[in-house]
Write a protein that holds these residues in place. Structure first.
Motif, PDB file in Angstrom:
ATOM      1  N   ALA A   1       6.144  -5.048  -7.069  1.00  0.00           N
ATOM      2  CA  ALA A   1       6.755  -4.112  -6.361  1.00  0.00           C
ATOM      3  C   ALA A   1       7.536  -2.965  -7.127  1.00  0.00           C
ATOM      4  O   ALA A   1       7.483  -1.844  -6.938  1.00  0.00           O
ATOM      5  CB  ALA A   1       7.790  -4.748  -5.213  1.00  0.00           C
TER       6      ALA A   1
ATOM      7  N   GLY B   1       4.919   5.989  -0.762  1.00  0.00           N
ATOM      8  CA  GLY B   1       5.881   4.782  -0.909  1.00  0.00           C
ATOM      9  C   GLY B   1       5.632   3.648  -0.091  1.00  0.00           C
ATOM     10  O   GLY B   1       6.288   2.538  -0.001  1.00  0.00           O
TER      11      GLY B   1
ATOM     12  N   TRP C   1       7.493  -5.018  -1.567  1.00  0.00           N
ATOM     13  CA  TRP C   1       8.975  -5.273  -1.248  1.00  0.00           C
ATOM     14  C   TRP C   1       9.189  -6.265  -0.011  1.00  0.00           C
ATOM     15  O   TRP C   1       9.884  -7.375  -0.192  1.00  0.00           O
ATOM     16  CB  TRP C   1       9.966  -4.315  -1.246  1.00  0.00           C
ATOM     17  CG  TRP C   1      10.103  -3.729  -2.495  1.00  0.00           C
ATOM     18  CD1 TRP C   1      10.062  -2.562  -2.997  1.00  0.00           C
ATOM     19  CD2 TRP C   1      10.768  -4.306  -3.564  1.00  0.00           C
ATOM     20  NE1 TRP C   1      10.465  -2.292  -4.135  1.00  0.00           N
ATOM     21  CE2 TRP C   1      11.059  -3.232  -4.893  1.00  0.00           C
ATOM     22  CE3 TRP C   1      11.470  -5.553  -3.922  1.00  0.00           C
ATOM     23  CZ2 TRP C   1      11.456  -3.679  -6.137  1.00  0.00           C
ATOM     24  CZ3 TRP C   1      12.034  -5.833  -5.097  1.00  0.00           C
ATOM     25  CH2 TRP C   1      12.060  -4.804  -6.124  1.00  0.00           C
TER      26      TRP C   1
ATOM     27  N   TYR D   1       4.778  -0.595  -8.720  1.00  0.00           N
ATOM     28  CA  TYR D   1       4.322   0.390  -7.888  1.00  0.00           C
ATOM     29  C   TYR D   1       5.323   1.124  -7.659  1.00  0.00           C
ATOM     30  O   TYR D   1       4.937   2.463  -7.242  1.00  0.00           O
ATOM     31  CB  TYR D   1       3.471  -0.138  -6.726  1.00  0.00           C
ATOM     32  CG  TYR D   1       2.225  -0.653  -7.021  1.00  0.00           C
ATOM     33  CD1 TYR D   1       1.238   0.349  -7.201  1.00  0.00           C
ATOM     34  CD2 TYR D   1       1.797  -2.052  -7.515  1.00  0.00           C
ATOM     35  CE1 TYR D   1      -0.337   0.047  -7.311  1.00  0.00           C
ATOM     36  CE2 TYR D   1       0.506  -2.491  -7.942  1.00  0.00           C
ATOM     37  CZ  TYR D   1      -0.511  -1.459  -7.962  1.00  0.00           C
ATOM     38  OH  TYR D   1      -1.754  -2.033  -8.363  1.00  0.00           O
ATOM     39  N   SER D   2       6.567   0.960  -7.437  1.00  0.00           N
ATOM     40  CA  SER D   2       7.657   1.585  -7.046  1.00  0.00           C
ATOM     41  C   SER D   2       7.979   2.616  -8.287  1.00  0.00           C
ATOM     42  O   SER D   2       8.293   3.755  -8.139  1.00  0.00           O
ATOM     43  CB  SER D   2       9.058   0.933  -6.890  1.00  0.00           C
ATOM     44  OG  SER D   2       8.819   0.203  -5.561  1.00  0.00           O
TER      45      SER D   2
ATOM     46  N   THR E   1      -1.507   4.909  -5.314  1.00  0.00           N
ATOM     47  CA  THR E   1      -1.042   3.853  -4.465  1.00  0.00           C
ATOM     48  C   THR E   1      -2.204   4.313  -3.123  1.00  0.00           C
ATOM     49  O   THR E   1      -2.707   5.175  -3.141  1.00  0.00           O
ATOM     50  CB  THR E   1       0.420   4.200  -3.766  1.00  0.00           C
ATOM     51  OG1 THR E   1       0.408   5.391  -3.079  1.00  0.00           O
ATOM     52  CG2 THR E   1       1.351   3.496  -4.928  1.00  0.00           C
TER      53      THR E   1
ATOM     54  N   PRO F   1       4.270   0.397  -2.050  1.00  0.00           N
ATOM     55  CA  PRO F   1       5.500  -0.447  -2.605  1.00  0.00           C
ATOM     56  C   PRO F   1       6.437  -1.089  -1.807  1.00  0.00           C
ATOM     57  O   PRO F   1       6.940  -2.062  -2.124  1.00  0.00           O
ATOM     58  CB  PRO F   1       6.188   0.804  -3.449  1.00  0.00           C
ATOM     59  CG  PRO F   1       5.055   1.633  -3.863  1.00  0.00           C
ATOM     60  CD  PRO F   1       4.439   1.883  -2.608  1.00  0.00           C
ATOM     61  N   GLY F   2       6.538  -0.293  -0.718  1.00  0.00           N
ATOM     62  CA  GLY F   2       7.283  -0.911   0.431  1.00  0.00           C
ATOM     63  C   GLY F   2       6.863  -2.143   0.757  1.00  0.00           C
ATOM     64  O   GLY F   2       7.591  -3.033   1.297  1.00  0.00           O
TER      65      GLY F   2
ATOM     66  N   TYR G   1       2.809  -1.129   6.625  1.00  0.00           N
ATOM     67  CA  TYR G   1       3.936  -1.277   6.405  1.00  0.00           C
ATOM     68  C   TYR G   1       4.986  -1.508   7.467  1.00  0.00           C
ATOM     69  O   TYR G   1       5.703  -2.688   7.391  1.00  0.00           O
ATOM     70  CB  TYR G   1       4.727  -0.035   5.669  1.00  0.00           C
ATOM     71  CG  TYR G   1       6.242   0.074   5.402  1.00  0.00           C
ATOM     72  CD1 TYR G   1       6.576  -0.371   4.221  1.00  0.00           C
ATOM     73  CD2 TYR G   1       7.027   0.735   6.300  1.00  0.00           C
ATOM     74  CE1 TYR G   1       8.104  -0.128   4.083  1.00  0.00           C
ATOM     75  CE2 TYR G   1       8.398   0.690   5.999  1.00  0.00           C
ATOM     76  CZ  TYR G   1       8.803   0.166   4.916  1.00  0.00           C
ATOM     77  OH  TYR G   1      10.150   0.348   4.890  1.00  0.00           O
TER      78      TYR G   1
ATOM     79  N   CYS H   1      11.503   3.893   1.809  1.00  0.00           N
ATOM     80  CA  CYS H   1      10.412   2.674   1.921  1.00  0.00           C
ATOM     81  C   CYS H   1      10.382   1.949   0.890  1.00  0.00           C
ATOM     82  O   CYS H   1      10.091   0.593   0.912  1.00  0.00           O
ATOM     83  CB  CYS H   1       9.144   3.311   2.676  1.00  0.00           C
ATOM     84  SG  CYS H   1       9.416   3.797   4.359  1.00  0.00           S
ATOM     85  N   SER H   2      10.393   2.408  -0.327  1.00  0.00           N
ATOM     86  CA  SER H   2      10.240   1.812  -1.406  1.00  0.00           C
ATOM     87  C   SER H   2      11.515   1.490  -2.363  1.00  0.00           C
ATOM     88  O   SER H   2      11.910   0.264  -2.335  1.00  0.00           O
ATOM     89  CB  SER H   2       9.395   2.717  -2.544  1.00  0.00           C
ATOM     90  OG  SER H   2       9.747   3.936  -2.846  1.00  0.00           O
TER      91      SER H   2
END
Length: 398
Positions: A97, A75, A82, A100-101, A55, A78-79, A378, A122-123
């Motif tokens: 999402a 994380g 989302w 990547y999570s 990431t 990915p967060g 984020y 966060c993810s």
């Protein structure tokens, strides 16, 4: 001018203001989507050591820097995906999402770090909130169990770092407050109160030892693991041991606001309000409310800002505004968000796809200064979501 005319003008102004807010929100979401589209295109082009980096974290020499799943920032991207799914309901972001999570799911077993909340909540926390997928729920629970192994009943807090044994015996950093949300969630998902009790103990120990009389916070408190007593009060990323590192203040504000949400204990609300008072009454807080990287650094006018601290503060203020009616938290949060969106952002097509610029990671080590950071983006997107929900009279947590 009669009463009817005055009311007509007032209604017109309110309507125009509402329309302007909707256009503003739509513009910022569109910009975030465009930048994230660019980021997804840039990630495969970035230097990737044996394919182990998963990431984006920042720009280094103008190049996109990726990190491994074990990095504390893994994380956030990915967060962000989302959050874009939540903002747009576009399935494209949901699929990205999920992808990547999955790259960082293994972190649920990584007991060498306290950063479970940052990485997993966060993810996968956002994933479960939005989809109620059972695998995401299990990842959260396993991560909370792993994080709990770092708790010392003697100290009453979760150990932060394992590195630098020659420097610290049992370090606890203010950042660690953000990892408590994972534990609170695990209790709600399982009914096991042990996670909740650890989170409360950590919050109480931090409140007791991390704060000065003016509610500025130390960055690092080092404890004696055998006695639980404080050995040193220091900084690692701030200007000095006695200074107020801006992102540390942001973590404190966010952390105690969240703790009040989860416990309804009034001392946490009071703590959050006192930290907010320190931040906004500080003589070195700039007029645009985007703080310098440390509130006490000499010659502060020549120092870099920290957009990441501002984004965390804004998100926390949007939530804090819902817990008390007699405050100006909402206007301040809105001002920060607007200034980030207009003066601290990349234009479309710039920055390899990051949304915000001008964050400061660690000025003392000259690391990540005046650059984009994934966690700034984020918390910026989280602020957009919270602002929009409040505008539409919706719960922040649904």
């Amino acid at each position: 001018m009669n009463i009817k005319q005055i009311l007509t003008i007032a209604i017109t102004i309110t309507t125009l203001s509402s329309c302007a807010q909707k256009l503003y929100f739509k513009k910022e979401v569109s910009h975030a989507e465009a930048q994230t589209d660019l980021m997804i295109q840039e990630i495969p082009k970035a230097d990737n050591k044996n394919g182990t980096l998963v990431t984006p974290r920042t720009l280094e020499g103008g190049n996109l820097k990726l990190v491994a799943s074990k990095d504390w920032t893994s994380g956030f991207f990915p967060g962000e995906l989302w959050y874009l799914y939540e903002l747009t309901k576009n399935d494209k972001w949901k699929q990205e999402a999920i992808k990547y999570s999955a790259f960082i799911e293994q972190e649920k077993f990584n007991d060498k770090t306290h950063d479970m909340g940052f990485k997993v909540y966060c993810s996968f926390g956002n994933a479960y909130r939005l989809t109620k997928n059972e695998n995401d729920k299990n990842v959260i629970i396993l991560a909370a169990k792993t994080l709990s192994t770092r708790f010392s009943p003697k100290v009453g807090a979760i150990r932060s770092w394992d590195h630098n044994d020659d420097k610290w015996d049992y370090p606890v950093i203010i950042d660690n407050m953000l990892n408590l949300e994972l534990l609170f969630e695990a209790t709600k998902l399982t009914g096991d109160s042990s996670f909740y009790k650890i989170a409360v103990s950590h919050a109480n120990t931090t409140m007791k030892n991390h704060f000065r009389s003016d509610y500025s916070t130390y960055h690092v408190i080092d404890y004696n693991p055998e006695t639980g007593l404080v050995e040193h009060k220091q900084t690692h990323q701030g200007y000095s041991d006695a200074s107020a590192w801006a992102r540390g203040q942001a973590w404190a504000l966010y952390g105690y606001t969240m703790c009040y949400r989860e416990t309804k204990d009034p001392k946490y609300l009071a703590q959050a309000k006192n930290v907010a008072s320190f931040i906004f009454n500080n003589k070195n807080m700039p007029a645009d409310l985007i703080p310098y990287w440390d509130f006490d650094v000499p010659n502060i006018q020549n120092e870099p800002r920290d957009a990441s601290a501002a984004a965390v503060i804004a998100s926390a203020l949007f939530e804090l505004s819902t817990y008390t009616k007699t405050n100006d938290y909402l206007p301040k949060a809105s001002k920060i968000l607007k200034n980030l969106s207009t003066n601290y952002n990349f234009k479309n097509g710039e920055g390899k796809g990051f949304i915000l610029n001008y964050s400061t990671g660690s000025k003392p080590s000259n690391s990540e200064v005046n650059v984009p950071l994934s966690y700034a983006d984020y918390y910026y997107l989280e602020s957009l979501i919270r602002a929009n929900k409040l505008k539409n009279n919706k719960s922040l947590f649904n």
